[in-house]
Design a protein around this motif. Structure first.
Motif, PDB file in Angstrom:
ATOM      1  N   GLN A 166      18.300  74.143 102.362  1.00 19.82           N
ATOM      2  CA  GLN A 166      17.923  73.763 100.984  1.00 19.82           C
ATOM      3  C   GLN A 166      19.032  74.045  99.975  1.00 19.82           C
ATOM      4  OE1 GLN A 166      14.940  72.188 100.521  1.00 19.82           O
ATOM      5  NE2 GLN A 166      14.626  72.422 102.729  1.00 19.82           N
ATOM      6  N   ARG A 167      20.276  74.015 100.435  1.00 20.67           N
ATOM      7  CA  ARG A 167      21.372  74.378  99.537  1.00 20.67           C
ATOM      8  C   ARG A 167      21.609  73.348  98.435  1.00 20.67           C
ATOM      9  NH1 ARG A 167      23.790  73.258 104.574  1.00 20.67           N
ATOM     10  NH2 ARG A 167      25.180  71.434 104.586  1.00 20.67           N
ATOM     11  N   GLN A 168      21.429  72.066  98.739  1.00 21.73           N
ATOM     12  CA  GLN A 168      21.659  71.048  97.709  1.00 21.73           C
ATOM     13  C   GLN A 168      20.663  71.189  96.564  1.00 21.73           C
ATOM     14  OE1 GLN A 168      24.050  68.942  97.340  1.00 21.73           O
ATOM     15  NE2 GLN A 168      25.116  69.048  99.310  1.00 21.73           N
ATOM     16  N   ALA A 169      19.394  71.340  96.897  1.00 23.14           N
ATOM     17  CA  ALA A 169      18.361  71.474  95.870  1.00 23.14           C
ATOM     18  C   ALA A 169      18.584  72.742  95.044  1.00 23.14           C
ATOM     19  CB  ALA A 169      16.978  71.493  96.512  1.00 23.14           C
ATOM     20  N   ALA A 170      18.943  73.841  95.723  1.00 21.58           N
ATOM     21  CA  ALA A 170      19.164  75.101  95.012  1.00 21.58           C
ATOM     22  C   ALA A 170      20.371  74.999  94.084  1.00 21.58           C
ATOM     23  CB  ALA A 170      19.371  76.234  96.014  1.00 21.58           C
ATOM     24  N   ALA A 171      21.435  74.329  94.557  1.00 20.33           N
ATOM     25  CA  ALA A 171      22.637  74.193  93.730  1.00 20.33           C
ATOM     26  C   ALA A 171      22.356  73.345  92.494  1.00 20.33           C
ATOM     27  CB  ALA A 171      23.764  73.575  94.555  1.00 20.33           C
ATOM     28  N   TRP A 172      21.606  72.256  92.656  1.00 17.99           N
ATOM     29  CA  TRP A 172      21.261  71.410  91.504  1.00 17.99           C
ATOM     30  C   TRP A 172      20.374  72.153  90.529  1.00 17.99           C
ATOM     31  CZ3 TRP A 172      23.574  67.534  89.538  1.00 17.99           C
ATOM     32  CH2 TRP A 172      24.300  66.638  90.337  1.00 17.99           C
ATOM     33  N   LYS A 173      19.452  72.934  91.036  1.00 19.62           N
ATOM     34  CA  LYS A 173      18.571  73.701  90.154  1.00 19.62           C
ATOM     35  C   LYS A 173      19.376  74.722  89.363  1.00 19.62           C
ATOM     36  CE  LYS A 173      13.949  75.770  90.374  1.00 19.62           C
ATOM     37  NZ  LYS A 173      12.867  76.208  91.279  1.00 19.62           N
ATOM     38  N   PHE A 174      20.314  75.365  90.035  1.00 15.18           N
ATOM     39  CA  PHE A 174      21.169  76.343  89.370  1.00 15.18           C
ATOM     40  C   PHE A 174      21.952  75.708  88.230  1.00 15.18           C
ATOM     41  CE2 PHE A 174      25.701  77.587  89.258  1.00 15.18           C
ATOM     42  CZ  PHE A 174      25.587  78.822  88.645  1.00 15.18           C
ATOM     43  N   ILE A 175      22.608  74.589  88.505  1.00 12.04           N
ATOM     44  CA  ILE A 175      23.496  74.030  87.487  1.00 12.04           C
ATOM     45  C   ILE A 175      22.722  73.358  86.359  1.00 12.04           C
ATOM     46  CG2 ILE A 175      23.899  71.717  88.458  1.00 12.04           C
ATOM     47  CD1 ILE A 175      26.928  72.287  87.848  1.00 12.04           C
ATOM     48  N   LEU A 176      21.575  72.754  86.671  1.00  7.09           N
ATOM     49  CA  LEU A 176      20.789  72.118  85.608  1.00  7.09           C
ATOM     50  C   LEU A 176      20.217  73.158  84.651  1.00  7.09           C
ATOM     51  CD1 LEU A 176      18.929  69.257  87.537  1.00  7.09           C
ATOM     52  CD2 LEU A 176      20.757  69.019  85.862  1.00  7.09           C
ATOM     53  N   TYR A 177      19.645  74.208  85.200  1.00  4.23           N
ATOM     54  CA  TYR A 177      19.101  75.279  84.343  1.00  4.23           C
ATOM     55  C   TYR A 177      20.193  75.856  83.443  1.00  4.23           C
ATOM     56  CZ  TYR A 177      14.262  76.236  85.789  1.00  4.23           C
ATOM     57  OH  TYR A 177      12.903  76.185  85.977  1.00  4.23           O
ATOM     58  N   THR A 178      21.320  76.224  84.040  1.00  5.59           N
ATOM     59  CA  THR A 178      22.355  76.905  83.270  1.00  5.59           C
ATOM     60  C   THR A 178      23.047  75.964  82.293  1.00  5.59           C
ATOM     61  OG1 THR A 178      23.787  76.591  85.207  1.00  5.59           O
ATOM     62  CG2 THR A 178      22.775  78.739  84.930  1.00  5.59           C
ATOM     63  N   LEU A 179      23.205  74.700  82.655  1.00  5.59           N
ATOM     64  CA  LEU A 179      23.816  73.746  81.731  1.00  5.59           C
ATOM     65  C   LEU A 179      22.927  73.493  80.522  1.00  5.59           C
ATOM     66  CD1 LEU A 179      25.578  70.994  83.897  1.00  5.59           C
ATOM     67  CD2 LEU A 179      26.626  72.552  82.244  1.00  5.59           C
ATOM     68  N   LEU A 180      21.636  73.330  80.753  1.00  9.30           N
ATOM     69  CA  LEU A 180      20.721  73.117  79.635  1.00  9.30           C
ATOM     70  C   LEU A 180      20.714  74.332  78.708  1.00  9.30           C
ATOM     71  CD1 LEU A 180      17.714  71.358  81.436  1.00  9.30           C
ATOM     72  CD2 LEU A 180      19.283  70.331  79.788  1.00  9.30           C
ATOM     73  N   GLY A 181      20.709  75.519  79.289  1.00 11.08           N
ATOM     74  CA  GLY A 181      20.778  76.718  78.466  1.00 11.08           C
ATOM     75  C   GLY A 181      22.082  76.803  77.700  1.00 11.08           C
ATOM     76  N   SER A 182      23.176  76.353  78.318  1.00 10.73           N
ATOM     77  CA  SER A 182      24.472  76.439  77.663  1.00 10.73           C
ATOM     78  C   SER A 182      24.590  75.473  76.493  1.00 10.73           C
ATOM     79  CB  SER A 182      25.581  76.155  78.680  1.00 10.73           C
ATOM     80  OG  SER A 182      25.562  77.117  79.707  1.00 10.73           O
ATOM     81  N   VAL A 183      23.977  74.304  76.598  1.00 12.23           N
ATOM     82  CA  VAL A 183      24.007  73.345  75.485  1.00 12.23           C
ATOM     83  C   VAL A 183      23.359  73.958  74.253  1.00 12.23           C
ATOM     84  CG1 VAL A 183      23.082  71.141  74.668  1.00 12.23           C
ATOM     85  CG2 VAL A 183      24.098  71.295  76.947  1.00 12.23           C
ATOM     86  N   VAL A 184      22.207  74.598  74.448  1.00 10.06           N
ATOM     87  CA  VAL A 184      21.521  75.247  73.332  1.00 10.06           C
ATOM     88  C   VAL A 184      22.363  76.401  72.792  1.00 10.06           C
ATOM     89  CG1 VAL A 184      19.411  76.434  72.625  1.00 10.06           C
ATOM     90  CG2 VAL A 184      19.288  74.607  74.310  1.00 10.06           C
ATOM     91  N   MET A 185      22.997  77.149  73.676  1.00  5.19           N
ATOM     92  CA  MET A 185      23.828  78.265  73.255  1.00  5.19           C
ATOM     93  C   MET A 185      25.019  77.793  72.425  1.00  5.19           C
ATOM     94  SD  MET A 185      25.609  81.268  75.570  1.00  5.19           S
ATOM     95  CE  MET A 185      26.935  80.241  76.190  1.00  5.19           C
ATOM     96  N   LEU A 186      25.634  76.693  72.810  1.00  2.00           N
ATOM     97  CA  LEU A 186      26.777  76.160  72.076  1.00  2.00           C
ATOM     98  C   LEU A 186      26.406  75.837  70.633  1.00  2.00           C
ATOM     99  CD1 LEU A 186      29.684  75.148  71.931  1.00  2.00           C
ATOM    100  CD2 LEU A 186      28.886  72.947  72.820  1.00  2.00           C
ATOM    101  N   LEU A 187      25.225  75.285  70.422  1.00  5.17           N
ATOM    102  CA  LEU A 187      24.777  74.984  69.063  1.00  5.17           C
ATOM    103  C   LEU A 187      24.714  76.254  68.217  1.00  5.17           C
ATOM    104  CD1 LEU A 187      21.917  72.401  69.831  1.00  5.17           C
ATOM    105  CD2 LEU A 187      24.252  71.929  69.058  1.00  5.17           C
ATOM    106  N   GLY A 188      24.210  77.322  68.790  1.00  2.00           N
ATOM    107  CA  GLY A 188      24.136  78.585  68.068  1.00  2.00           C
ATOM    108  C   GLY A 188      25.513  79.157  67.763  1.00  2.00           C
ATOM    109  N   LEU A 189      26.436  79.075  68.733  1.00  2.00           N
ATOM    110  CA  LEU A 189      27.797  79.573  68.509  1.00  2.00           C
ATOM    111  C   LEU A 189      28.491  78.788  67.406  1.00  2.00           C
ATOM    112  CD1 LEU A 189      28.929  80.096  72.224  1.00  2.00           C
ATOM    113  CD2 LEU A 189      28.219  81.859  70.602  1.00  2.00           C
ATOM    114  N   LEU A 190      28.313  77.460  67.420  1.00  2.00           N
ATOM    115  CA  LEU A 190      28.901  76.626  66.367  1.00  2.00           C
ATOM    116  C   LEU A 190      28.288  76.944  65.008  1.00  2.00           C
ATOM    117  CD1 LEU A 190      29.106  73.184  68.217  1.00  2.00           C
ATOM    118  CD2 LEU A 190      31.013  74.696  67.626  1.00  2.00           C
ATOM    119  N   LEU A 191      26.990  77.188  64.995  1.00  2.00           N
ATOM    120  CA  LEU A 191      26.319  77.534  63.739  1.00  2.00           C
ATOM    121  C   LEU A 191      26.924  78.796  63.134  1.00  2.00           C
ATOM    122  CD1 LEU A 191      23.989  77.141  61.693  1.00  2.00           C
ATOM    123  CD2 LEU A 191      22.547  78.491  63.240  1.00  2.00           C
TER     124      LEU A 191
END
Length: 517
Positions: A166-191
């Motif tokens: 199940q490595r492909q599914a786990a890898a996609w879950k890892f990167i999607l979760y962290t990327l979505l969190g990072s997009v929100v974080m970037l907005l706060g840093l820019l603010l």
């Protein structure tokens, strides 16, 4: 000192490029595969030596002051600077990161996980090391974000290409979760950067939020905190973690637990506490509540996995234990007191050492038995490691009791200080709420002891003549070399906590009082 820190951050990238090039004829050894793996050990070893030299040259009489600083203009239009520096908060994380990468490279030299080209494996490992080291060394918000994101791609490929089922599914879950969190974080840093007219973390910390309105601080804490909480991970944003750990190769799990999770909690301490203190004070009770729930949730999940007949995966169990342990870190941060924040930083280091060792040991068990399923390992009477592989069994028991917080080992001090901080939170925070969180956290320590002792009983005890694989190889020389430093540091930090607290406490005191000016 200035050169050393810049070298520590940049050298792994140069090493990654060199790993992809053909090895010189005199350095090929028996095979190109051996040459590139030896290259990985050499580069990470040099980085570790540089980190130790940096620690020895650090002025321990002034740990609250940033040292080994580099400050060069990079993007003048945005006032983005290549600003590096370490203080008593970041130095221990920097050294631990360099140590874990060296141990993982050494372990992989003898036990390379099955997958594609070893060249790609070593190159990805070094890129990952550069990103994590940069996260703890940069002092500019945008550079922090770039370093924070730099680790995602190499970790994705380490899971997706060198992982297990199940490595492909786990890898996609890892990167999607962290990327979505990072997009929100970037907005706060820019603010923060646009509102305060600077991205310099030292200047922002020294200002202590005076240039930011209460509303701006609230929005910044909410957005940045969400991104950091995903990486920590905080309940209920944790669901990517068990899958990633279960599928990752052994060294991937060690680095994910020992280093990457620390990036999230480090961001809370380095950015949110000093830059947005009013916003943190508003959200601290909610952060404490999520932390307390995470402590109990992680422990209950581990208890369920440890029960006989539940087909619990041992790697997954250790992953869920991280949710509970990082809950203590978040609880200490939420208290907004020097005691609690020092406890959080201590628990970060202890978790990196102990859980890194646990994942090494579980990986070794999986290599020997072909599975990490607890029911299969234990069989009818128990896996009986004490009888079949006494050194391996003793190390697993040691790591388990260290993880449950046995006094005299590293796991004890951080969680105790975090609970003390929550018992007497910062002025303005609800004492009744934090007393409740303290009680819940204390109950969580009992649950932690329960599931870890169940694991020790089922895996280490039993009849050596019954169950699967009567003959099990004991600890090999390369395993002993990779694991001994973690054991020694776990004991050292437990018996001499002042070694670490003497670094962090002055820096935390000044950070909470208005930054490292």
């Amino acid at each position: 000192m200035q050169f050393l820190l810049a070298f520590i951050v940049a050298a792994p990238l140069l090493g990654a490029v060199a790993a992809l090039l053909p090895a010189p004829p005199g350095l090929k050894g028996r095979s190109p595969e051996q040459a590139v793996l030896r290259h990985g050990v050499t580069v990470t070893g040099v980085i570790l030596a540089a980190a130790i030299a940096l620690a020895l040259g650090f002025d321990h009489d002034a740990p609250s002051r940033f040292q080994a600083t580099t400050d060069i203009s990079w993007i003048p239009a945005l006032d983005v600077r290549i600003h590096l520096g370490v203080d008593g908060i970041s130095l221990p994380l920097l050294v631990m990161t360099a140590l874990l990468f060296f141990l993982c490279a050494l372990y992989s030299y003898f036990k390379l996980p099955a997958g594609p080209s070893p060249k790609a494996f070593v190159a990805l490992l070094l890129v990952l090391e550069s990103g994590t080291l940069a996260t703890f060394a940069v002092l500019d918000l945008l550079l922090f974000f770039l370093a924070f994101e730099m680790v995602l791609i190499p970790m994705y490929f380490l899971i997706a290409r060198w992982g297990g089922a199940q490595r492909q599914a786990a890898a996609w879950k890892f990167i999607l979760y962290t990327l979505l969190g990072s997009v929100v974080m970037l907005l706060g840093l820019l603010l923060i950067g646009v509102t305060a007219d600077t991205f310099d973390m030292v200047a922002l910390a020294s200002d202590n939020g005076r240039e930011l309105s209460h509303t701006t601080q609230l929005l910044a804490v909410l957005s940045i905190g969400l991104g950091l909480a995903v990486k920590t991970p905080m309940w209920p944003l944790h669901s990517w973690l068990p899958d990633a750990h279960t599928a990752a190769p052994t060294v991937g799990s060690v680095l994910l637990a020992g280093v990457l999770l620390k990036m999230g909690t480090y961001g809370f301490v380095r950015i949110l506490l000093p830059v947005t203190p009013d916003g943190m004070a508003t959200f601290a009770p909610y952060l404490g509540a999520f932390a307390a729930v995470g402590i109990v949730y992680g422990s209950l999940a581990c208890l369920a996995l440890a029960r006989k007949g539940n087909k619990g995966d041992l790697k997954r169990l250790i992953a869920y234990s991280s949710v509970g342990h990082m809950g203590f870190v978040l609880l200490g941060i939420a208290s907004m007191t020097p005691t609690g924040v020092n406890g959080a930083l201590f628990a970060n280091i202890a978790h990196g050492l102990i859980t890194g060792l646990l994942f090494f040991l579980v990986g070794a068990l999986k290599d020997r038995y072909g599975t990490a399923d607890l029911d299969t390992l234990a069989g009818a009477t128990g896996a009986a490691l004490y009888g079949r592989a006494p050194r391996l069994g003793a190390l697993l028991a040691f790591a388990a009791v260290a993880s449950l917080g046995l006094p005299g080992l590293a796991g004890f001090w951080g969680e105790m200080l975090a609970l003390f901080g929550a018992f007497d939170p910062a002025e303005g925070l609800s004492r009744a709420a934090f007393l409740t969180y303290t009680a819940v956290g204390a109950f969580g320590t009992l649950l932690t002891a329960a599931y870890l002792l169940v694991v020790v009983r089922r895996v280490c005890m039993g009849d050596p003549k019954a169950g699967p694989a009567p003959a099990v190889a004991d600890v090999q020389r390369y395993e002993f070399a990779a694991w001994t430093p973690l054991v020694a540091l776990t004991v050292l930090a437990g018996l001499w906590p002042a070694l670490l607290l003497g670094l962090t406490d002055p820096a935390v005191q000044q950070l909470l009082a208005g930054g490292n000016s």
